[in-house]
Structure formats: structure tokens, C-alpha cells
Write a protein that holds these residues in place. Sequence first.
Motif, mmCIF file in Angstrom:
data_model
loop_
_atom_site.group_PDB
_atom_site.id
_atom_site.type_symbol
_atom_site.label_atom_id
_atom_site.label_comp_id
_atom_site.label_asym_id
_atom_site.label_seq_id
_atom_site.Cartn_x
_atom_site.Cartn_y
_atom_site.Cartn_z
ATOM 1 N N ASP A 1 -23.974 19.001 47.635
ATOM 2 C CA ASP A 1 -23.703 18.703 49.044
ATOM 3 C C ASP A 1 -22.379 17.952 49.246
ATOM 4 O O ASP A 1 -22.064 17.523 50.363
ATOM 5 C CB ASP A 1 -24.865 17.946 49.684
ATOM 6 C CG ASP A 1 -25.224 16.662 48.967
ATOM 7 O OD1 ASP A 1 -24.806 16.473 47.814
ATOM 8 O OD2 ASP A 1 -25.939 15.841 49.568
ATOM 9 N N THR A 2 -21.587 17.803 48.207
ATOM 10 C CA THR A 2 -20.246 17.226 48.335
ATOM 11 C C THR A 2 -19.257 18.362 48.560
ATOM 12 O O THR A 2 -19.210 19.315 47.794
ATOM 13 C CB THR A 2 -19.841 16.439 47.069
ATOM 14 O OG1 THR A 2 -20.770 15.363 46.883
ATOM 15 C CG2 THR A 2 -18.437 15.877 47.200
ATOM 16 N N GLU A 3 -18.502 18.264 49.647
ATOM 17 C CA GLU A 3 -17.474 19.268 49.924
ATOM 18 C C GLU A 3 -16.190 18.868 49.218
ATOM 19 O O GLU A 3 -15.805 17.698 49.232
ATOM 20 C CB GLU A 3 -17.205 19.359 51.432
ATOM 21 C CG GLU A 3 -18.383 19.832 52.251
ATOM 22 C CD GLU A 3 -18.080 19.806 53.734
ATOM 23 O OE1 GLU A 3 -16.970 20.255 54.123
ATOM 24 O OE2 GLU A 3 -18.935 19.326 54.492
ATOM 25 N N ILE A 4 -15.539 19.848 48.618
ATOM 26 C CA ILE A 4 -14.272 19.603 47.931
ATOM 27 C C ILE A 4 -13.222 20.553 48.501
ATOM 28 O O ILE A 4 -13.444 21.768 48.540
ATOM 29 C CB ILE A 4 -14.391 19.810 46.409
ATOM 30 C CG1 ILE A 4 -15.463 18.889 45.813
ATOM 31 C CG2 ILE A 4 -13.028 19.580 45.738
ATOM 32 C CD1 ILE A 4 -15.715 19.122 44.328
ATOM 33 N N TYR A 5 -12.124 19.972 48.934
ATOM 34 C CA TYR A 5 -10.993 20.745 49.447
ATOM 35 C C TYR A 5 -9.782 20.439 48.571
ATOM 36 O O TYR A 5 -9.595 19.296 48.148
ATOM 37 C CB TYR A 5 -10.673 20.367 50.892
ATOM 38 C CG TYR A 5 -11.766 20.717 51.859
ATOM 39 C CD1 TYR A 5 -11.753 21.937 52.535
ATOM 40 C CD2 TYR A 5 -12.817 19.839 52.095
ATOM 41 C CE1 TYR A 5 -12.759 22.267 53.424
ATOM 42 C CE2 TYR A 5 -13.833 20.161 52.980
ATOM 43 C CZ TYR A 5 -13.807 21.380 53.640
ATOM 44 O OH TYR A 5 -14.806 21.707 54.519
ATOM 45 N N SER B 1 0.075 21.761 52.245
ATOM 46 C CA SER B 1 -0.330 23.131 52.549
ATOM 47 C C SER B 1 -1.658 23.053 53.309
ATOM 48 O O SER B 1 -2.308 21.997 53.332
ATOM 49 C CB SER B 1 -0.537 23.923 51.255
ATOM 50 O OG SER B 1 -1.682 23.437 50.546
ATOM 51 N N PRO B 2 -2.107 24.149 53.912
ATOM 52 C CA PRO B 2 -3.433 24.128 54.530
ATOM 53 C C PRO B 2 -4.514 23.846 53.473
ATOM 54 O O PRO B 2 -4.359 24.184 52.291
ATOM 55 C CB PRO B 2 -3.585 25.531 55.106
ATOM 56 C CG PRO B 2 -2.175 25.996 55.320
ATOM 57 C CD PRO B 2 -1.385 25.393 54.189
ATOM 58 N N LEU B 3 -5.597 23.236 53.904
ATOM 59 C CA LEU B 3 -6.718 22.923 53.021
ATOM 60 C C LEU B 3 -7.451 24.194 52.615
ATOM 61 O O LEU B 3 -7.565 25.134 53.407
ATOM 62 C CB LEU B 3 -7.704 21.995 53.726
ATOM 63 C CG LEU B 3 -7.183 20.628 54.140
ATOM 64 C CD1 LEU B 3 -8.182 19.944 55.060
ATOM 65 C CD2 LEU B 3 -6.916 19.773 52.916
ATOM 66 N N SER B 4 -7.984 24.183 51.394
ATOM 67 C CA SER B 4 -8.774 25.311 50.897
ATOM 68 C C SER B 4 -10.033 24.747 50.251
ATOM 69 O O SER B 4 -9.956 23.940 49.327
ATOM 70 C CB SER B 4 -7.951 26.091 49.867
ATOM 71 O OG SER B 4 -8.709 27.123 49.303
ATOM 72 N N ARG B 5 -11.194 25.166 50.754
ATOM 73 C CA ARG B 5 -12.445 24.653 50.190
ATOM 74 C C ARG B 5 -12.757 25.384 48.882
ATOM 75 O O ARG B 5 -12.590 26.597 48.782
ATOM 76 C CB ARG B 5 -13.599 24.840 51.173
ATOM 77 C CG ARG B 5 -14.882 24.240 50.624
ATOM 78 C CD ARG B 5 -15.926 24.007 51.625
ATOM 79 N NE ARG B 5 -17.070 23.373 50.993
ATOM 80 C CZ ARG B 5 -18.243 23.266 51.545
ATOM 81 N NH1 ARG B 5 -18.443 23.737 52.767
ATOM 82 N NH2 ARG B 5 -19.227 22.680 50.917
ATOM 83 N N ILE B 6 -13.169 24.607 47.891
ATOM 84 C CA ILE B 6 -13.589 25.191 46.623
ATOM 85 C C ILE B 6 -15.034 24.790 46.356
ATOM 86 O O ILE B 6 -15.535 23.810 46.914
ATOM 87 C CB ILE B 6 -12.676 24.759 45.453
ATOM 88 C CG1 ILE B 6 -12.709 23.234 45.260
ATOM 89 C CG2 ILE B 6 -11.252 25.268 45.664
ATOM 90 C CD1 ILE B 6 -12.018 22.753 43.985
ATOM 91 N N VAL C 1 -12.510 14.872 48.978
ATOM 92 C CA VAL C 1 -13.960 14.989 48.833
ATOM 93 C C VAL C 1 -14.624 14.414 50.070
ATOM 94 O O VAL C 1 -14.177 13.402 50.626
ATOM 95 C CB VAL C 1 -14.504 14.288 47.561
ATOM 96 C CG1 VAL C 1 -13.988 14.963 46.306
ATOM 97 C CG2 VAL C 1 -14.211 12.815 47.549
ATOM 98 N N ILE C 2 -15.697 15.089 50.493
ATOM 99 C CA ILE C 2 -16.452 14.647 51.662
ATOM 100 C C ILE C 2 -17.933 14.764 51.344
ATOM 101 O O ILE C 2 -18.398 15.814 50.884
ATOM 102 C CB ILE C 2 -16.169 15.533 52.901
ATOM 103 C CG1 ILE C 2 -14.687 15.604 53.213
ATOM 104 C CG2 ILE C 2 -16.967 15.040 54.105
ATOM 105 C CD1 ILE C 2 -14.342 16.668 54.254
ATOM 106 N N LYS C 3 -18.673 13.700 51.618
ATOM 107 C CA LYS C 3 -20.130 13.737 51.507
ATOM 108 C C LYS C 3 -20.669 12.867 52.624
ATOM 109 O O LYS C 3 -20.420 11.666 52.662
ATOM 110 C CB LYS C 3 -20.592 13.227 50.143
ATOM 111 C CG LYS C 3 -22.089 13.348 49.950
ATOM 112 C CD LYS C 3 -22.482 12.996 48.531
ATOM 113 C CE LYS C 3 -23.968 13.231 48.330
ATOM 114 N NZ LYS C 3 -24.361 12.900 46.955
ATOM 115 N N GLY C 4 -21.355 13.499 53.547
ATOM 116 C CA GLY C 4 -21.840 12.772 54.712
ATOM 117 C C GLY C 4 -20.668 12.244 55.512
ATOM 118 O O GLY C 4 -19.744 12.986 55.843
#
Length: 184
Positions: A167-171, A103-108, A123-126
Motif C-alpha cells: 500500500d506504499t506508492e512509489i513514484y 521530469s513528470p512523475l512515473s508510478r512504479i 514515497v507515499i503511504k496514507g
Amino acid sequence: MNTVQSDYLLKLARSSILSYLESGRQNVPPKPEDPMLLDERAVFITLTKNGSLRGCIGHLRAREPLYKAVAEMAIAAAVDDSRFSRVTKHELEQLKISISILSPLSRIHDWQQIRLEIDGVWVIKGYQNGVFLPQVATETGWDLETFLQHLCRDKAGLSANAYQDKDTEIYIFQVEKIEDAPDL
């Protein structure tokens, strides 16, 4: 996906791998008439042999029509996953192919929103990132915190608790999974 669409995609994945192993190049499959197969979708292809992972590669964002993405990622899972040697032509008939249509990504913004066995997580950080498909939770039996610790540490190369950092992005995303059995 209905049965006809699922069968088409599974046959396409297997035949794309076989064709590549025989010729060394990717053949572009003919454009199907089914509009569902023409939708741009992100996919992961997972190859297993005797219950063990043999290759897994995909894209998190849609880049091309579903049928082309399946053909391309099937080949990549067979020959480009750096964790494994290339699949051989003889071995192909022993592999189980799983296609995860995302499915499309959804940021939480709250990691506790993640639903184990339902949501895949990125998860994305830097410049570091890692992804687990939803089935990883099912296969390992991990609880949510253990799942996220392994994702951050083992897949993304971050600290185990990086998922708690602001600062960690979670999708999150969900998958429709279709799979075949090897022809034994």
C-alpha cells in the motif's frame, strides 16, 4: 537547457532571493520570450553553503511556468525551509544555487526498478510522504535499500521498510540539474 537558459534561471533564482530579502515581497519576473522557460515544469531549488545544505524546497508536480517556479522556489528555499534559519542578505553571496528541473512523475510497482543516481523517488503511504532527489544517492554513497530506508524513515516518517509494503506508492522522476558557484 542550453547555457543561455541555464544562466537566465540561475540569475533569476539569485536575484529573486535578493529582491525578497530587501523588500519582503516576491516580485513577479518579466515574462521571458524563450518558450522553454514558459513550459510548466516542477522544480526544486537547493541552497548549499560551504558544501552543507542550507535550504531545499520544491514541487513534485508542475504548477506554473518554469521561470515563475524557479523564482518562487528560490525564495522558499531561502526563507521557508523549516530546518534552517532564514538566509540573510550578506549570506546570499556565499550560497551555491542548484536548480533541479523534474521530469513528470512515473508510478512504479517494484522498488527494484529504481536506478540509483538517476531516479528521484517519492514515497507515499496514507498521509505521510517523503522525497529524495537523485543526487542524494550520489552524495551519500548509499545502496538502494539504504537509500529507501532513509527516505521512508527519515523523510516520510514511516517504518524503514515501508517501501516494500503493497500500500506504499512509489513514484520516480529524473532531473536536469543546473548550478552556479557563489561569488567569493
